[in-house]
Design a protein around this motif. Structure first.
Motif, PDB file in Angstrom:
ATOM      1  N   SER A  51       0.829  -1.211   0.000  1.00  0.00           N
ATOM      2  CA  SER A  51       0.000   0.000   0.000  1.00  0.00           C
ATOM      3  C   SER A  51       0.864   1.261   0.000  1.00  0.00           C
ATOM      4  CB  SER A  51      -0.929   0.003   1.213  1.00  0.00           C
ATOM      5  OG  SER A  51      -1.852  -1.046   1.150  1.00  0.00           O
ATOM      6  N   ILE A  52       1.908   1.266   0.829  1.00  0.00           N
ATOM      7  CA  ILE A  52       2.783   2.440   0.869  1.00  0.00           C
ATOM      8  C   ILE A  52       3.556   2.573  -0.436  1.00  0.00           C
ATOM      9  CG2 ILE A  52       4.719   3.528   2.084  1.00  0.00           C
ATOM     10  CD1 ILE A  52       3.768   2.196   4.633  1.00  0.00           C
ATOM     11  N   SER A  53       3.950   1.450  -1.029  1.00  0.00           N
ATOM     12  CA  SER A  53       4.626   1.501  -2.327  1.00  0.00           C
ATOM     13  C   SER A  53       3.710   2.088  -3.395  1.00  0.00           C
ATOM     14  CB  SER A  53       5.083   0.099  -2.741  1.00  0.00           C
ATOM     15  OG  SER A  53       6.049  -0.411  -1.849  1.00  0.00           O
ATOM     16  N   LYS A  54       2.424   1.732  -3.349  1.00  0.00           N
ATOM     17  CA  LYS A  54       1.476   2.313  -4.300  1.00  0.00           C
ATOM     18  C   LYS A  54       1.319   3.816  -4.065  1.00  0.00           C
ATOM     19  CE  LYS A  54      -1.292  -1.872  -5.008  1.00  0.00           C
ATOM     20  NZ  LYS A  54      -2.597  -2.532  -4.767  1.00  0.00           N
ATOM     21  N   ALA A  55       1.290   4.218  -2.796  1.00  0.00           N
ATOM     22  CA  ALA A  55       1.216   5.646  -2.493  1.00  0.00           C
ATOM     23  C   ALA A  55       2.447   6.374  -3.017  1.00  0.00           C
ATOM     24  CB  ALA A  55       1.075   5.850  -0.982  1.00  0.00           C
ATOM     25  N   LEU A  56       3.619   5.741  -2.884  1.00  0.00           N
ATOM     26  CA  LEU A  56       4.842   6.332  -3.414  1.00  0.00           C
ATOM     27  C   LEU A  56       4.774   6.451  -4.935  1.00  0.00           C
ATOM     28  CD1 LEU A  56       7.723   7.347  -3.156  1.00  0.00           C
ATOM     29  CD2 LEU A  56       8.504   4.985  -2.980  1.00  0.00           C
ATOM     30  N   LEU A  57       4.277   5.421  -5.593  1.00  0.00           N
ATOM     31  CA  LEU A  57       4.133   5.482  -7.050  1.00  0.00           C
ATOM     32  C   LEU A  57       3.188   6.596  -7.468  1.00  0.00           C
ATOM     33  CD1 LEU A  57       3.956   1.711  -8.093  1.00  0.00           C
ATOM     34  CD2 LEU A  57       5.748   3.345  -8.656  1.00  0.00           C
ATOM     35  N   SER A  58       2.106   6.773  -6.708  1.00  0.00           N
ATOM     36  CA  SER A  58       1.165   7.847  -7.039  1.00  0.00           C
ATOM     37  C   SER A  58       1.807   9.215  -6.849  1.00  0.00           C
ATOM     38  CB  SER A  58      -0.101   7.729  -6.183  1.00  0.00           C
ATOM     39  OG  SER A  58       0.144   8.121  -4.849  1.00  0.00           O
ATOM     40  N   ASP A  59       2.815   9.315  -5.965  1.00  0.00           N
ATOM     41  CA  ASP A  59       3.554  10.567  -5.806  1.00  0.00           C
ATOM     42  C   ASP A  59       4.471  10.828  -7.002  1.00  0.00           C
ATOM     43  OD1 ASP A  59       2.415  10.826  -3.308  1.00  0.00           O
ATOM     44  OD2 ASP A  59       4.151  10.009  -2.243  1.00  0.00           O
ATOM     45  N   LEU A  60       4.936   9.747  -7.621  1.00  0.00           N
ATOM     46  CA  LEU A  60       5.982   9.875  -8.638  1.00  0.00           C
ATOM     47  C   LEU A  60       5.455  10.155 -10.036  1.00  0.00           C
ATOM     48  CD1 LEU A  60       8.344   6.921  -7.602  1.00  0.00           C
ATOM     49  CD2 LEU A  60       8.486   9.316  -6.952  1.00  0.00           C
ATOM     50  N   VAL A  61       4.233   9.749 -10.336  1.00  0.00           N
ATOM     51  CA  VAL A  61       3.749   9.822 -11.712  1.00  0.00           C
ATOM     52  C   VAL A  61       2.539  10.742 -11.803  1.00  0.00           C
ATOM     53  CG1 VAL A  61       4.583   7.507 -12.247  1.00  0.00           C
ATOM     54  CG2 VAL A  61       2.226   7.806 -11.482  1.00  0.00           C
ATOM     55  N   SER A  62       2.247  11.182 -13.016  1.00  0.00           N
ATOM     56  CA  SER A  62       1.085  12.036 -13.234  1.00  0.00           C
ATOM     57  C   SER A  62      -0.188  11.201 -13.175  1.00  0.00           C
ATOM     58  CB  SER A  62       1.192  12.721 -14.595  1.00  0.00           C
ATOM     59  OG  SER A  62       1.155  11.750 -15.634  1.00  0.00           O
ATOM     60  N   GLU A  63      -1.338  11.873 -13.030  1.00  0.00           N
ATOM     61  CA  GLU A  63      -2.615  11.172 -12.997  1.00  0.00           C
ATOM     62  C   GLU A  63      -2.833  10.373 -14.277  1.00  0.00           C
ATOM     63  OE1 GLU A  63      -5.908  13.661 -12.131  1.00  0.00           O
ATOM     64  OE2 GLU A  63      -5.130  14.338 -10.199  1.00  0.00           O
ATOM     65  N   ARG A  64      -2.360  10.915 -15.389  1.00  0.00           N
ATOM     66  CA  ARG A  64      -2.560  10.254 -16.683  1.00  0.00           C
ATOM     67  C   ARG A  64      -1.833   8.914 -16.753  1.00  0.00           C
ATOM     68  NH1 ARG A  64      -1.791  13.211 -22.535  1.00  0.00           N
ATOM     69  NH2 ARG A  64      -1.728  11.340 -23.834  1.00  0.00           N
ATOM     70  N   ASP A  65      -0.629   8.863 -16.174  1.00  0.00           N
ATOM     71  CA  ASP A  65       0.168   7.637 -16.244  1.00  0.00           C
ATOM     72  C   ASP A  65      -0.103   6.670 -15.096  1.00  0.00           C
ATOM     73  OD1 ASP A  65       1.689   8.333 -18.551  1.00  0.00           O
ATOM     74  OD2 ASP A  65       2.815   9.748 -17.331  1.00  0.00           O
ATOM     75  N   VAL A  69       1.040   2.593 -14.593  1.00  0.00           N
ATOM     76  CA  VAL A  69       2.094   2.215 -13.649  1.00  0.00           C
ATOM     77  C   VAL A  69       1.548   1.289 -12.567  1.00  0.00           C
ATOM     78  CG1 VAL A  69       3.740   3.124 -11.964  1.00  0.00           C
ATOM     79  CG2 VAL A  69       3.374   4.320 -14.108  1.00  0.00           C
ATOM     80  N   MET A  70       0.347   1.577 -12.064  1.00  0.00           N
ATOM     81  CA  MET A  70      -0.268   0.706 -11.057  1.00  0.00           C
ATOM     82  C   MET A  70      -0.538  -0.681 -11.634  1.00  0.00           C
ATOM     83  SD  MET A  70      -0.635   2.195  -8.109  1.00  0.00           S
ATOM     84  CE  MET A  70      -0.714   3.831  -7.362  1.00  0.00           C
ATOM     85  N   GLY A  71      -0.937  -0.735 -12.902  1.00  0.00           N
ATOM     86  CA  GLY A  71      -1.168  -2.030 -13.538  1.00  0.00           C
ATOM     87  C   GLY A  71       0.099  -2.857 -13.615  1.00  0.00           C
ATOM     88  N   ARG A  72       1.206  -2.202 -13.973  1.00  0.00           N
ATOM     89  CA  ARG A  72       2.486  -2.926 -14.039  1.00  0.00           C
ATOM     90  C   ARG A  72       2.935  -3.353 -12.644  1.00  0.00           C
ATOM     91  NH1 ARG A  72       5.719   1.039 -18.300  1.00  0.00           N
ATOM     92  NH2 ARG A  72       4.607   0.365 -20.184  1.00  0.00           N
ATOM     93  N   PHE A  73       2.704  -2.490 -11.661  1.00  0.00           N
ATOM     94  CA  PHE A  73       3.053  -2.829 -10.274  1.00  0.00           C
ATOM     95  C   PHE A  73       2.271  -4.057  -9.818  1.00  0.00           C
ATOM     96  CE2 PHE A  73       2.386  -2.461  -5.700  1.00  0.00           C
ATOM     97  CZ  PHE A  73       3.677  -2.215  -5.235  1.00  0.00           C
ATOM     98  N   ASN A  74       0.962  -4.082 -10.091  1.00  0.00           N
ATOM     99  CA  ASN A  74       0.138  -5.243  -9.720  1.00  0.00           C
ATOM    100  C   ASN A  74       0.561  -6.488 -10.470  1.00  0.00           C
ATOM    101  OD1 ASN A  74      -1.409  -3.708  -7.950  1.00  0.00           O
ATOM    102  ND2 ASN A  74      -2.941  -3.195  -9.484  1.00  0.00           N
ATOM    103  N   ALA A  75       0.968  -6.324 -11.736  1.00  0.00           N
ATOM    104  CA  ALA A  75       1.424  -7.478 -12.519  1.00  0.00           C
ATOM    105  C   ALA A  75       2.689  -8.069 -11.908  1.00  0.00           C
ATOM    106  CB  ALA A  75       1.673  -7.064 -13.967  1.00  0.00           C
TER     107      ALA A  75
END
Length: 427
Positions: free
Chosen positions: A102-116, A120-126
Protein backbone atom coordinates in the motif's frame (compact mmCIF):
# COMPACT_ATOMS: atom_id res chain seq x y z
CA UNK A 1 9.76 -0.64 -6.74
CA UNK A 2 8.44 -3.26 -9.18
CA UNK A 3 11.24 -5.62 -8.07
CA UNK A 4 10.42 -4.90 -4.44
CA UNK A 5 6.72 -5.71 -4.99
CA UNK A 6 7.62 -8.96 -6.77
CA UNK A 7 9.91 -10.06 -3.94
CA UNK A 8 7.37 -9.01 -1.32
CA UNK A 9 4.56 -11.26 -2.54
CA UNK A 10 7.01 -13.97 -3.60
CA UNK A 11 8.25 -14.26 -0.01
CA UNK A 12 4.82 -14.01 1.58
CA UNK A 13 3.23 -16.56 -0.79
CA UNK A 14 5.97 -19.05 0.05
CA UNK A 15 4.94 -19.02 3.71
CA UNK A 16 1.19 -18.33 3.88
CA UNK A 17 -0.05 -21.59 2.26
CA UNK A 18 2.03 -23.59 4.78
CA UNK A 19 0.92 -21.78 7.94
CA UNK A 20 -2.20 -23.83 8.66
CA UNK A 21 -0.20 -27.06 8.35
CA UNK A 22 2.47 -25.68 10.69
CA UNK A 23 0.10 -24.50 13.42
CA UNK A 24 -1.69 -27.86 13.31
CA UNK A 25 1.68 -29.61 13.73
CA UNK A 26 2.20 -27.50 16.87
CA UNK A 27 -0.93 -29.06 18.36
CA UNK A 28 -3.43 -26.24 17.80
CA UNK A 29 -7.08 -27.09 17.22
CA UNK A 30 -9.04 -25.89 14.20
CA UNK A 31 -10.74 -23.29 16.42
CA UNK A 32 -7.46 -21.87 17.74
CA UNK A 33 -6.02 -21.74 14.22
CA UNK A 34 -9.13 -19.90 13.04
CA UNK A 35 -8.98 -17.39 15.92
CA UNK A 36 -5.33 -16.56 15.19
CA UNK A 37 -6.15 -16.12 11.50
CA UNK A 38 -9.07 -13.85 12.36
CA UNK A 39 -6.97 -11.74 14.74
CA UNK A 40 -4.48 -11.16 11.95
CA UNK A 41 -7.30 -9.96 9.67
CA UNK A 42 -8.69 -7.68 12.39
CA UNK A 43 -5.25 -6.13 13.00
CA UNK A 44 -4.93 -5.47 9.27
CA UNK A 45 -8.40 -3.94 9.21
CA UNK A 46 -7.64 -1.33 11.89
CA UNK A 47 -3.95 -0.71 11.19
CA UNK A 48 -4.06 -0.09 7.42
CA UNK A 49 -5.72 3.33 7.70
CA UNK A 50 -3.42 4.47 10.53
CA UNK A 51 -0.22 3.25 8.85
CA UNK A 52 -1.25 4.77 5.50
CA UNK A 53 -1.97 8.12 7.15
CA UNK A 54 1.29 7.90 9.10
CA UNK A 55 3.15 7.52 5.80
CA UNK A 56 1.61 10.82 4.64
CA UNK A 57 2.94 12.54 7.78
CA UNK A 58 6.49 11.17 8.22
CA UNK A 59 7.20 10.46 4.53
CA UNK A 60 7.23 7.33 2.40
CA UNK A 61 10.88 6.46 2.99
CA UNK A 62 10.77 6.08 6.77
CA UNK A 63 7.30 4.52 6.90
CA UNK A 64 8.12 2.02 4.15
CA UNK A 65 11.42 1.05 5.77
CA UNK A 66 9.74 0.67 9.16
CA UNK A 67 6.99 -1.56 7.71
CA UNK A 68 9.48 -3.72 5.79
CA UNK A 69 11.81 -4.21 8.78
CA UNK A 70 9.00 -4.95 11.24
CA UNK A 71 7.44 -7.40 8.76
CA UNK A 72 10.85 -9.07 8.47
CA UNK A 73 10.91 -9.33 12.29
CA UNK A 74 7.49 -11.01 12.21
CA UNK A 75 8.58 -13.62 9.69
CA UNK A 76 11.83 -14.17 11.58
CA UNK A 77 9.82 -14.85 14.75
CA UNK A 78 7.60 -17.17 12.71
CA UNK A 79 10.73 -19.13 11.78
CA UNK A 80 11.49 -19.64 15.48
CA UNK A 81 7.93 -20.49 16.55
CA UNK A 82 7.90 -23.94 18.14
CA UNK A 83 4.77 -23.29 20.23
CA UNK A 84 1.31 -21.95 19.42
CA UNK A 85 1.93 -18.91 21.63
CA UNK A 86 5.10 -17.93 19.72
CA UNK A 87 3.24 -18.47 16.45
CA UNK A 88 0.53 -16.05 17.58
CA UNK A 89 3.13 -13.49 18.75
CA UNK A 90 4.89 -13.64 15.38
CA UNK A 91 1.68 -12.58 13.62
CA UNK A 92 1.38 -9.32 15.61
CA UNK A 93 4.09 -7.21 13.87
CA UNK A 94 3.02 -8.56 10.48
CA UNK A 95 -0.65 -7.91 11.20
CA UNK A 96 0.05 -4.30 12.19
CA UNK A 97 2.81 -3.30 9.76
CA UNK A 98 2.48 -5.51 6.66
CA UNK A 99 1.27 -2.61 4.51
CA UNK A 100 4.37 -2.44 2.35
CA UNK A 101 2.49 -2.74 -0.95
CA UNK A 102 0.00 0.00 0.00
CA UNK A 103 2.78 2.44 0.87
CA UNK A 104 4.63 1.50 -2.33
CA UNK A 105 1.48 2.31 -4.30
CA UNK A 106 1.22 5.65 -2.49
CA UNK A 107 4.84 6.33 -3.41
CA UNK A 108 4.13 5.48 -7.05
CA UNK A 109 1.17 7.85 -7.04
CA UNK A 110 3.55 10.57 -5.81
CA UNK A 111 5.98 9.88 -8.64
CA UNK A 112 3.75 9.82 -11.71
CA UNK A 113 1.08 12.04 -13.23
CA UNK A 114 -2.62 11.17 -13.00
CA UNK A 115 -2.56 10.25 -16.68
CA UNK A 116 0.17 7.64 -16.24
CA UNK A 117 -1.00 6.31 -12.88
CA UNK A 118 -3.29 3.46 -14.11
CA UNK A 119 -0.53 2.19 -16.41
CA UNK A 120 2.09 2.21 -13.65
CA UNK A 121 -0.27 0.71 -11.06
CA UNK A 122 -1.17 -2.03 -13.54
CA UNK A 123 2.49 -2.93 -14.04
CA UNK A 124 3.05 -2.83 -10.27
CA UNK A 125 0.14 -5.24 -9.72
CA UNK A 126 1.42 -7.48 -12.52
CA UNK A 127 4.86 -7.68 -10.89
CA UNK A 128 3.24 -8.52 -7.54
CA UNK A 129 1.03 -11.18 -9.13
CA UNK A 130 4.01 -12.93 -10.73
CA UNK A 131 5.56 -13.24 -7.27
CA UNK A 132 2.29 -14.62 -5.89
CA UNK A 133 2.18 -17.24 -8.67
CA UNK A 134 5.77 -18.44 -8.21
CA UNK A 135 5.99 -18.28 -4.40
CA UNK A 136 3.73 -21.24 -3.49
CA UNK A 137 5.65 -23.51 -5.87
CA UNK A 138 8.99 -22.70 -4.23
CA UNK A 139 7.47 -22.89 -0.74
CA UNK A 140 5.95 -26.28 -1.49
CA UNK A 141 9.34 -27.58 -2.59
CA UNK A 142 11.18 -26.18 0.46
CA UNK A 143 8.67 -27.61 2.93
CA UNK A 144 9.60 -31.11 1.77
CA UNK A 145 13.05 -30.57 3.30
CA UNK A 146 13.85 -31.19 6.96
CA UNK A 147 12.60 -28.21 9.01
CA UNK A 148 11.30 -26.87 5.71
CA UNK A 149 8.77 -24.44 7.21
CA UNK A 150 11.38 -22.79 9.42
CA UNK A 151 13.79 -22.44 6.48
CA UNK A 152 11.02 -20.95 4.33
CA UNK A 153 10.18 -18.39 7.03
CA UNK A 154 13.82 -17.34 7.39
CA UNK A 155 14.12 -17.00 3.60
CA UNK A 156 10.99 -14.80 3.61
CA UNK A 157 12.49 -12.61 6.37
CA UNK A 158 15.72 -12.35 4.36
CA UNK A 159 13.76 -11.24 1.29
CA UNK A 160 12.19 -8.44 3.34
CA UNK A 161 15.65 -7.36 4.54
CA UNK A 162 16.77 -7.30 0.89
CA UNK A 163 13.75 -5.14 0.08
CA UNK A 164 14.73 -2.76 2.89
CA UNK A 165 18.15 -2.41 1.25
CA UNK A 166 16.54 -1.68 -2.12
CA UNK A 167 14.29 0.99 -0.62
CA UNK A 168 17.22 2.57 1.24
CA UNK A 169 19.24 2.75 -2.00
CA UNK A 170 16.52 4.64 -3.91
CA UNK A 171 17.58 8.23 -4.82
CA UNK A 172 15.21 9.96 -2.44
CA UNK A 173 16.47 13.55 -2.14
CA UNK A 174 19.28 14.36 -4.52
CA UNK A 175 17.65 17.46 -6.02
CA UNK A 176 17.21 20.91 -4.58
CA UNK A 177 13.89 22.64 -4.12
CA UNK A 178 14.36 24.88 -7.16
CA UNK A 179 14.75 21.88 -9.45
CA UNK A 180 11.65 20.30 -7.92
CA UNK A 181 9.57 23.41 -8.53
CA UNK A 182 10.81 23.58 -12.12
CA UNK A 183 9.90 19.95 -12.72
CA UNK A 184 6.49 20.34 -11.12
CA UNK A 185 5.84 23.30 -13.41
CA UNK A 186 6.63 21.12 -16.43
CA UNK A 187 4.72 18.12 -15.08
CA UNK A 188 1.99 18.24 -17.71
CA UNK A 189 4.37 18.23 -20.67
CA UNK A 190 6.81 15.53 -19.53
CA UNK A 191 6.55 12.13 -21.14
CA UNK A 192 6.42 9.13 -18.85
CA UNK A 193 9.81 7.88 -20.01
CA UNK A 194 11.37 11.22 -19.12
CA UNK A 195 9.51 11.42 -15.81
CA UNK A 196 10.68 7.96 -14.85
CA UNK A 197 14.27 9.25 -14.86
CA UNK A 198 13.76 12.08 -12.42
CA UNK A 199 10.36 12.03 -10.68
CA UNK A 200 11.79 9.72 -8.05
CA UNK A 201 14.00 12.65 -7.08
CA UNK A 202 11.37 15.38 -7.12
CA UNK A 203 8.27 14.11 -5.37
CA UNK A 204 10.09 11.73 -3.05
CA UNK A 205 12.26 14.63 -2.01
CA UNK A 206 9.10 16.55 -1.22
CA UNK A 207 8.04 13.70 1.06
CA UNK A 208 11.53 13.73 2.53
CA UNK A 209 11.16 17.41 3.36
CA UNK A 210 7.88 16.70 5.11
CA UNK A 211 9.49 13.80 6.93
CA UNK A 212 12.29 15.99 8.27
CA UNK A 213 9.68 18.19 9.92
CA UNK A 214 7.37 15.38 11.07
CA UNK A 215 9.51 12.35 11.85
CA UNK A 216 10.95 13.69 15.09
CA UNK A 217 7.74 15.26 16.33
CA UNK A 218 6.22 14.02 19.57
CA UNK A 219 4.39 10.70 19.05
CA UNK A 220 1.29 12.36 20.49
CA UNK A 221 1.44 15.08 17.83
CA UNK A 222 1.79 12.41 15.13
CA UNK A 223 -1.18 10.49 16.54
CA UNK A 224 -3.28 13.68 16.68
CA UNK A 225 -2.37 14.47 13.06
CA UNK A 226 -3.26 10.93 11.98
CA UNK A 227 -6.66 11.15 13.72
CA UNK A 228 -7.32 14.55 12.16
CA UNK A 229 -6.63 13.22 8.66
CA UNK A 230 -8.78 10.14 9.22
CA UNK A 231 -11.59 12.42 10.40
CA UNK A 232 -11.14 14.40 7.18
CA UNK A 233 -11.63 11.20 5.15
CA UNK A 234 -14.68 10.22 7.23
CA UNK A 235 -16.26 13.66 6.72
CA UNK A 236 -15.48 13.81 3.01
CA UNK A 237 -17.80 12.87 0.16
CA UNK A 238 -15.81 9.77 -0.82
CA UNK A 239 -18.26 7.37 0.81
CA UNK A 240 -19.71 6.24 -2.54
CA UNK A 241 -16.31 5.25 -3.95
CA UNK A 242 -15.48 3.18 -0.88
CA UNK A 243 -18.96 1.64 -0.98
CA UNK A 244 -18.44 0.66 -4.62
CA UNK A 245 -15.08 -0.86 -3.66
CA UNK A 246 -16.69 -2.82 -0.80
CA UNK A 247 -19.56 -4.14 -2.94
CA UNK A 248 -17.31 -5.20 -5.83
CA UNK A 249 -14.79 -6.80 -3.43
CA UNK A 250 -17.52 -8.85 -1.74
CA UNK A 251 -19.00 -9.81 -5.13
CA UNK A 252 -15.65 -11.15 -6.36
CA UNK A 253 -14.94 -12.90 -3.05
CA UNK A 254 -18.35 -14.59 -3.25
CA UNK A 255 -17.47 -15.82 -6.74
CA UNK A 256 -14.32 -17.51 -5.44
CA UNK A 257 -15.68 -18.52 -2.01
CA UNK A 258 -16.98 -21.98 -2.96
CA UNK A 259 -15.40 -22.28 -6.40
CA UNK A 260 -13.88 -25.76 -6.05
CA UNK A 261 -16.85 -27.21 -4.15
CA UNK A 262 -19.40 -25.74 -6.57
CA UNK A 263 -17.56 -27.09 -9.64
CA UNK A 264 -17.46 -30.54 -8.06
CA UNK A 265 -21.17 -30.48 -7.18
CA UNK A 266 -22.38 -28.93 -10.44
CA UNK A 267 -20.10 -30.53 -13.04
CA UNK A 268 -18.35 -33.39 -11.23
CA UNK A 269 -14.84 -32.04 -11.84
CA UNK A 270 -12.04 -32.68 -9.35
CA UNK A 271 -10.55 -29.96 -7.11
CA UNK A 272 -7.28 -30.30 -9.05
CA UNK A 273 -9.01 -28.92 -12.15
CA UNK A 274 -10.32 -25.97 -10.13
CA UNK A 275 -6.77 -25.30 -8.93
CA UNK A 276 -5.47 -25.26 -12.51
CA UNK A 277 -8.30 -22.92 -13.50
CA UNK A 278 -7.46 -20.50 -10.68
CA UNK A 279 -3.78 -20.52 -11.66
CA UNK A 280 -4.79 -19.87 -15.26
CA UNK A 281 -6.88 -16.89 -14.12
CA UNK A 282 -3.97 -15.53 -12.07
CA UNK A 283 -1.67 -15.68 -15.09
CA UNK A 284 -4.25 -13.81 -17.17
CA UNK A 285 -4.48 -11.20 -14.41
CA UNK A 286 -0.77 -10.49 -14.89
CA UNK A 287 -1.37 -10.00 -18.61
CA UNK A 288 -4.30 -7.68 -17.87
CA UNK A 289 -2.05 -5.49 -15.72
CA UNK A 290 0.33 -5.08 -18.66
CA UNK A 291 -2.53 -4.13 -21.01
CA UNK A 292 -3.76 -1.21 -18.91
CA UNK A 293 -1.70 1.26 -20.93
CA UNK A 294 -3.44 0.59 -24.28
CA UNK A 295 -6.83 0.36 -22.54
CA UNK A 296 -6.47 3.77 -20.84
CA UNK A 297 -5.40 5.33 -24.15
CA UNK A 298 -8.41 3.76 -25.86
CA UNK A 299 -10.69 5.34 -23.23
CA UNK A 300 -8.80 8.65 -23.44
CA UNK A 301 -7.69 8.28 -19.80
CA UNK A 302 -11.27 8.36 -18.47
CA UNK A 303 -10.89 6.16 -15.38
CA UNK A 304 -14.57 6.41 -14.47
CA UNK A 305 -15.71 4.93 -17.79
CA UNK A 306 -13.15 2.13 -17.57
CA UNK A 307 -14.31 1.29 -14.04
CA UNK A 308 -17.98 1.38 -15.01
CA UNK A 309 -17.48 -0.86 -18.03
CA UNK A 310 -15.17 -3.30 -16.22
CA UNK A 311 -17.64 -3.56 -13.31
CA UNK A 312 -20.51 -4.18 -15.74
CA UNK A 313 -18.45 -6.89 -17.45
CA UNK A 314 -17.59 -8.43 -14.06
CA UNK A 315 -21.28 -8.51 -13.09
CA UNK A 316 -22.20 -10.13 -16.42
CA UNK A 317 -19.45 -12.76 -16.16
CA UNK A 318 -20.38 -13.73 -12.59
CA UNK A 319 -23.98 -14.11 -13.80
CA UNK A 320 -22.71 -16.30 -16.68
CA UNK A 321 -20.82 -18.48 -14.18
CA UNK A 322 -23.84 -18.76 -11.86
CA UNK A 323 -26.06 -19.89 -14.74
CA UNK A 324 -23.45 -21.98 -16.61
CA UNK A 325 -24.71 -25.25 -18.08
CA UNK A 326 -21.29 -26.63 -18.99
CA UNK A 327 -17.72 -26.41 -17.77
CA UNK A 328 -16.77 -24.55 -20.95
CA UNK A 329 -18.96 -21.62 -19.94
CA UNK A 330 -17.13 -21.55 -16.60
CA UNK A 331 -13.77 -21.47 -18.39
CA UNK A 332 -15.03 -18.66 -20.64
CA UNK A 333 -16.26 -16.59 -17.69
CA UNK A 334 -13.03 -17.18 -15.74
CA UNK A 335 -10.95 -16.05 -18.72
CA UNK A 336 -12.57 -12.66 -19.11
CA UNK A 337 -13.20 -12.22 -15.38
CA UNK A 338 -9.43 -12.23 -14.81
CA UNK A 339 -9.17 -9.17 -17.06
CA UNK A 340 -12.20 -7.28 -15.74
CA UNK A 341 -11.35 -7.72 -12.04
CA UNK A 342 -7.70 -6.72 -12.49
CA UNK A 343 -8.65 -3.62 -14.44
CA UNK A 344 -11.42 -2.77 -11.96
CA UNK A 345 -9.12 -3.02 -8.92
CA UNK A 346 -6.59 -0.69 -10.52
CA UNK A 347 -9.21 1.84 -11.64
CA UNK A 348 -10.98 2.07 -8.27
CA UNK A 349 -7.63 2.94 -6.63
CA UNK A 350 -6.93 5.51 -9.32
CA UNK A 351 -10.37 7.06 -8.83
CA UNK A 352 -9.83 7.27 -5.05
CA UNK A 353 -6.54 9.10 -5.56
CA UNK A 354 -7.90 11.36 -8.31
CA UNK A 355 -10.89 12.57 -6.29
CA UNK A 356 -9.27 12.51 -2.85
CA UNK A 357 -6.04 14.17 -3.94
CA UNK A 358 -2.44 12.94 -3.90
CA UNK A 359 -1.71 14.88 -0.71
CA UNK A 360 -3.42 12.11 1.29
CA UNK A 361 -2.64 9.15 -0.95
CA UNK A 362 -1.35 7.00 1.91
CA UNK A 363 -4.47 7.66 3.97
CA UNK A 364 -6.77 6.94 1.01
CA UNK A 365 -5.01 3.68 0.17
CA UNK A 366 -5.09 2.69 3.84
CA UNK A 367 -8.82 3.30 4.08
CA UNK A 368 -9.28 1.35 0.85
CA UNK A 369 -7.38 -1.59 2.35
CA UNK A 370 -9.59 -1.42 5.45
CA UNK A 371 -12.69 -1.50 3.23
CA UNK A 372 -11.35 -4.57 1.43
CA UNK A 373 -10.61 -6.19 4.82
CA UNK A 374 -14.24 -5.64 5.83
CA UNK A 375 -15.21 -7.44 2.62
CA UNK A 376 -12.97 -10.39 3.54
CA UNK A 377 -14.69 -10.61 6.92
CA UNK A 378 -18.24 -10.27 5.55
CA UNK A 379 -17.92 -12.47 2.43
CA UNK A 380 -17.43 -15.86 4.17
CA UNK A 381 -20.53 -15.25 6.31
CA UNK A 382 -22.67 -14.29 3.29
CA UNK A 383 -21.27 -17.22 1.32
CA UNK A 384 -22.16 -19.70 4.06
CA UNK A 385 -25.74 -18.43 4.24
CA UNK A 386 -26.15 -18.40 0.44
CA UNK A 387 -24.79 -21.95 0.09
CA UNK A 388 -27.62 -23.20 2.29
CA UNK A 389 -29.94 -22.51 -0.65
CA UNK A 390 -27.82 -23.53 -3.66
CA UNK A 391 -24.22 -24.03 -4.84
CA UNK A 392 -24.95 -21.10 -7.13
CA UNK A 393 -26.11 -18.96 -4.19
CA UNK A 394 -22.83 -17.09 -3.48
CA UNK A 395 -22.17 -15.97 -7.09
CA UNK A 396 -25.84 -15.10 -7.54
CA UNK A 397 -25.63 -12.87 -4.46
CA UNK A 398 -22.41 -11.42 -5.90
CA UNK A 399 -24.28 -10.46 -9.06
CA UNK A 400 -26.79 -8.49 -6.98
CA UNK A 401 -24.06 -6.65 -5.07
CA UNK A 402 -22.17 -5.81 -8.26
CA UNK A 403 -25.39 -4.50 -9.79
CA UNK A 404 -25.89 -2.19 -6.79
CA UNK A 405 -22.31 -0.91 -7.23
CA UNK A 406 -23.00 -0.16 -10.91
CA UNK A 407 -26.18 1.73 -10.01
CA UNK A 408 -24.25 3.83 -7.45
CA UNK A 409 -21.64 4.72 -10.07
CA UNK A 410 -24.36 5.72 -12.53
CA UNK A 411 -26.13 7.82 -9.89
CA UNK A 412 -22.88 9.72 -9.18
CA UNK A 413 -21.76 10.05 -12.78
CA UNK A 414 -21.71 13.85 -12.66
CA UNK A 415 -19.50 13.82 -9.58
CA UNK A 416 -16.90 11.54 -11.17
CA UNK A 417 -16.86 13.50 -14.41
CA UNK A 418 -16.21 16.72 -12.48
CA UNK A 419 -13.62 15.22 -10.14
CA UNK A 420 -11.23 18.10 -10.61
CA UNK A 421 -13.18 20.34 -8.25
CA UNK A 422 -13.67 17.78 -5.50
CA UNK A 423 -11.21 17.57 -2.62
CA UNK A 424 -11.28 16.38 0.93
CA UNK A 425 -12.94 18.85 3.25
CA UNK A 426 -9.83 19.22 5.38
CA UNK A 427 -7.75 20.21 2.36
Amino acid sequence: LFLSSFQDLFGVSMVVPLMNLHIKSLGASHTVAGIIGSLYGIMQLFSSTFVGCWSDIVGRRYSLLACILLSALGYFLLGTSNTVFLFAISRVPVGIFKHTLSISKALLSDLVSERDRPLVMGRFNAASSVGFILGPVVGGYLTELEDGFYQTSFICASIFLLNAGLVWMLPWSEENAGDREHQQGNKGTDSFSAKAKRDLHSKSATNGALASNSLFQSPWIQVATVLKRIKGIACSDLWDIFLVRLLMSVAILLYYSNFSLALEERFGVKPLFAGYLLSYSSALGVLAGCLLGPITRLYQYNTYRILLHSSTLTCTLILLYASALSIWMVILSSTFLAFSTTIGRTCIIDLELTIGGNEASGTLLGVGQSVTSVGRIVAPLLSGIAQEFSPCGPPSLGVGLALVAILIMNANKQKYCGHGNIKLKNQ
